[in-house]
Write a protein that holds these residues in place. Sequence first.
Motif, PDB file in Angstrom:
ATOM      1  N   GLY A 153       2.237   0.245  -4.813  1.00  0.00           N
ATOM      2  CA  GLY A 153       1.717  -1.217  -5.113  1.00  0.00           C
ATOM      3  C   GLY A 153       1.620  -2.024  -3.663  1.00  0.00           C
ATOM      4  O   GLY A 153       1.549  -3.196  -3.535  1.00  0.00           O
ATOM      5  N   GLY A 154       1.409  -1.225  -2.535  1.00  0.00           N
ATOM      6  CA  GLY A 154       1.141  -1.872  -1.105  1.00  0.00           C
ATOM      7  C   GLY A 154       2.536  -2.352  -0.649  1.00  0.00           C
ATOM      8  O   GLY A 154       2.497  -3.478   0.441  1.00  0.00           O
ATOM      9  N   SER A 161      -1.477  -2.325   3.186  1.00  0.00           N
ATOM     10  CA  SER A 161      -2.193  -3.353   2.675  1.00  0.00           C
ATOM     11  C   SER A 161      -3.325  -2.636   1.795  1.00  0.00           C
ATOM     12  O   SER A 161      -3.612  -1.513   2.388  1.00  0.00           O
ATOM     13  CB  SER A 161      -3.097  -4.193   3.692  1.00  0.00           C
ATOM     14  N   ILE A 162      -3.528  -2.990   0.762  1.00  0.00           N
ATOM     15  CA  ILE A 162      -4.273  -2.120   0.055  1.00  0.00           C
ATOM     16  C   ILE A 162      -5.885  -2.319   0.558  1.00  0.00           C
ATOM     17  O   ILE A 162      -6.764  -1.414   0.142  1.00  0.00           O
ATOM     18  CB  ILE A 162      -4.569  -2.773  -1.683  1.00  0.00           C
ATOM     19  N   HIS A 163      -6.092  -2.982   1.383  1.00  0.00           N
ATOM     20  CA  HIS A 163      -7.530  -3.101   1.965  1.00  0.00           C
ATOM     21  C   HIS A 163      -7.623  -1.704   3.077  1.00  0.00           C
ATOM     22  O   HIS A 163      -8.762  -1.426   3.502  1.00  0.00           O
ATOM     23  CB  HIS A 163      -7.695  -4.380   2.885  1.00  0.00           C
ATOM     24  N   THR A 195      -9.725  -0.487  -6.198  1.00  0.00           N
ATOM     25  CA  THR A 195     -10.016  -0.857  -7.551  1.00  0.00           C
ATOM     26  C   THR A 195      -8.954  -0.423  -8.645  1.00  0.00           C
ATOM     27  O   THR A 195      -8.450  -1.199  -9.533  1.00  0.00           O
ATOM     28  CB  THR A 195     -11.431  -0.498  -8.067  1.00  0.00           C
ATOM     29  N   ILE A 196      -8.695   0.855  -8.147  1.00  0.00           N
ATOM     30  CA  ILE A 196      -7.427   1.449  -9.159  1.00  0.00           C
ATOM     31  C   ILE A 196      -6.194   0.783  -8.945  1.00  0.00           C
ATOM     32  O   ILE A 196      -5.393   0.144 -10.086  1.00  0.00           O
ATOM     33  CB  ILE A 196      -7.413   3.072  -8.933  1.00  0.00           C
ATOM     34  N   VAL A 212       1.271  -4.856  -7.393  1.00  0.00           N
ATOM     35  CA  VAL A 212       0.435  -5.268  -6.360  1.00  0.00           C
ATOM     36  C   VAL A 212       0.397  -6.744  -5.903  1.00  0.00           C
ATOM     37  O   VAL A 212       0.576  -7.292  -5.003  1.00  0.00           O
ATOM     38  CB  VAL A 212      -1.211  -4.827  -6.606  1.00  0.00           C
ATOM     39  N   TYR A 213       0.446  -7.366  -7.496  1.00  0.00           N
ATOM     40  CA  TYR A 213       0.467  -8.781  -7.410  1.00  0.00           C
ATOM     41  C   TYR A 213       1.401  -9.447  -7.006  1.00  0.00           C
ATOM     42  O   TYR A 213       1.613 -10.655  -6.399  1.00  0.00           O
ATOM     43  CB  TYR A 213      -0.189  -9.346  -8.802  1.00  0.00           C
TER      44      TYR A 213
END
Lengths: 307, 253
Positions: free
Chosen positions: B182-183, B187-189, B197-198, B205-206
Amino acid sequence: MHPIISIQNLSKTYPSGFQALKSISLDIQPGEIFALLGPNGAGKTTLISIICGIVNPGDGRVLADGLDIVTQYREARQRIGLVPQELSVAIFETVWDTLKFSRGLSGKPMDKAYLEQLLRDLSLWDKRHNKIMTLSGGMKRRVLIAKALAHQPRILFLDEPTAGVDVELRRDMWQMIRKLRESGVTIILTTHYIEEAEEMADRIGVINKGELVLVEEKAALMKKLGQKQLTLQLQKPLDGIPTSLADFPLTLTQNGEQLIYTYDEQNEKNRIAELLRQLSALHVEFRDLKTSQSSLEDIFVSLVEEK
Amino acid sequence: MNIHAIKAIYLFEMARTWRTLMQSIASPVLSTSLYFIVFGSAIGSRMAEIDGISYGAYIVPGLIMLTVLTESTSNSSFGIYMPKFSGTIYEILSAPISALEIVMGYVGAAASKSIVLGLIILLTARLFVDFSVAHPVWMLAFLILTSVSFSLLGFIIGIWADSFEKLQVVPLMVIAPLAFLGGSFYSIHMLPPLWQTITLFNPVVYLVSGFRWSFYGVSDVNVGFSLAMIAVFIVICLGIIAWMFRTGYKIKV
């Protein structure tokens, strides 16, 4: 005076399809000790569990002190205390902490003086700082009773209170239950120790296969259903019962040395005197005699077997 | 509202924490400290900055979240499972207390423990890594919301579980992987577009993104969206719990 517990056409079918209770109706009066007898799986614990909120009710209605146990569950449950059959207690807690927890759950503010008196009455005061895991089985059961009484309920359910308890402790327990009744608490106990019901109860209900077979004053029940026996130890053994005594329900035992006459006390009209006169006329002599009354256990077994 | 009952359950559960201080507080603090030493101080010193933040500092919010998520879930699930296991649940069920009050007691205690734990880890992290908190109020708000939401999830697991194995399986097999993916550590970037997207289907993540924003003012997803997702998660958990109590699922027959 309205009943303290009123059960109206209560039924319960478990998801498995097993019908544990079949339209039970029962009123329990304030201040009485009511014993619910029945073999294992008869529905005793289901009935208690529904009233206390542990099992969802099926059809029917239950009022505790006039309060519906479903729609007025808060008020109803404040009046009810439950001592479960199993020794289910948080063993890592101290006696005092677990009592405070129970008091808090009821929604009543802390009352140290009452809880202290309660522990003293149950001979647990000296153990108040002990962890429950260090207590004996009997002590643990006392803790469960203390927990059930922590919120000063008017109705106390005891589910098999002396199961697995030694004789001495059982007698202590009976003594304590009597004291509770004297203080105004209504006691409903389930048991399969007939001796317990015989010793304690004002009224007895017999439940079998989910049906309430009978509800009766204990004394009246014993009088109504209790059979008496007159046992005569004969001087000389008889080969058989004399034909002139065929009207009497007699049996010969111990190789003809013992003659037993079974009779219902209520229906008896001087038949004993007549029997003794006829025996004397037949020169049947006896060296000893005794009478005995059937116990509640005999009555219970006969009721359950009838069903 | 039966305040005395809520307080009784809350204090009972908190007392359990003090009794098991090593397991409840010391153990998670120690294991998180090891992460800081290995990933923050040792490996982190050789890693490039992310969004202008040193790697050691970047992973602080994620590591706090990782612990808070797992501890909230396991504390709460254990709290309600134990009475079921030992049979003492009879006392809760027969008490004049509503489902909401039961939840407030158990979830409140589990969330409190996690919040305290999160703050202790935050202070501990300062010993190993240099960082600052840009929005302390929001940091606290995210910490509270995360603790509450995953304590609610833990409560559901505790009711659902009928064995110790089931009790462990969700935190170990679901929560921990979601937290790692979840990061927390990146960073998910940094992921390929498809995986980005997944990853957006992962609720953690949020939480991590919002929490990290409260520290450094940078986030992978919009902060408002993070808050909305947490709110949705809480509502879903409350709905499931309400259904469980209404039907008596694994509590009452």
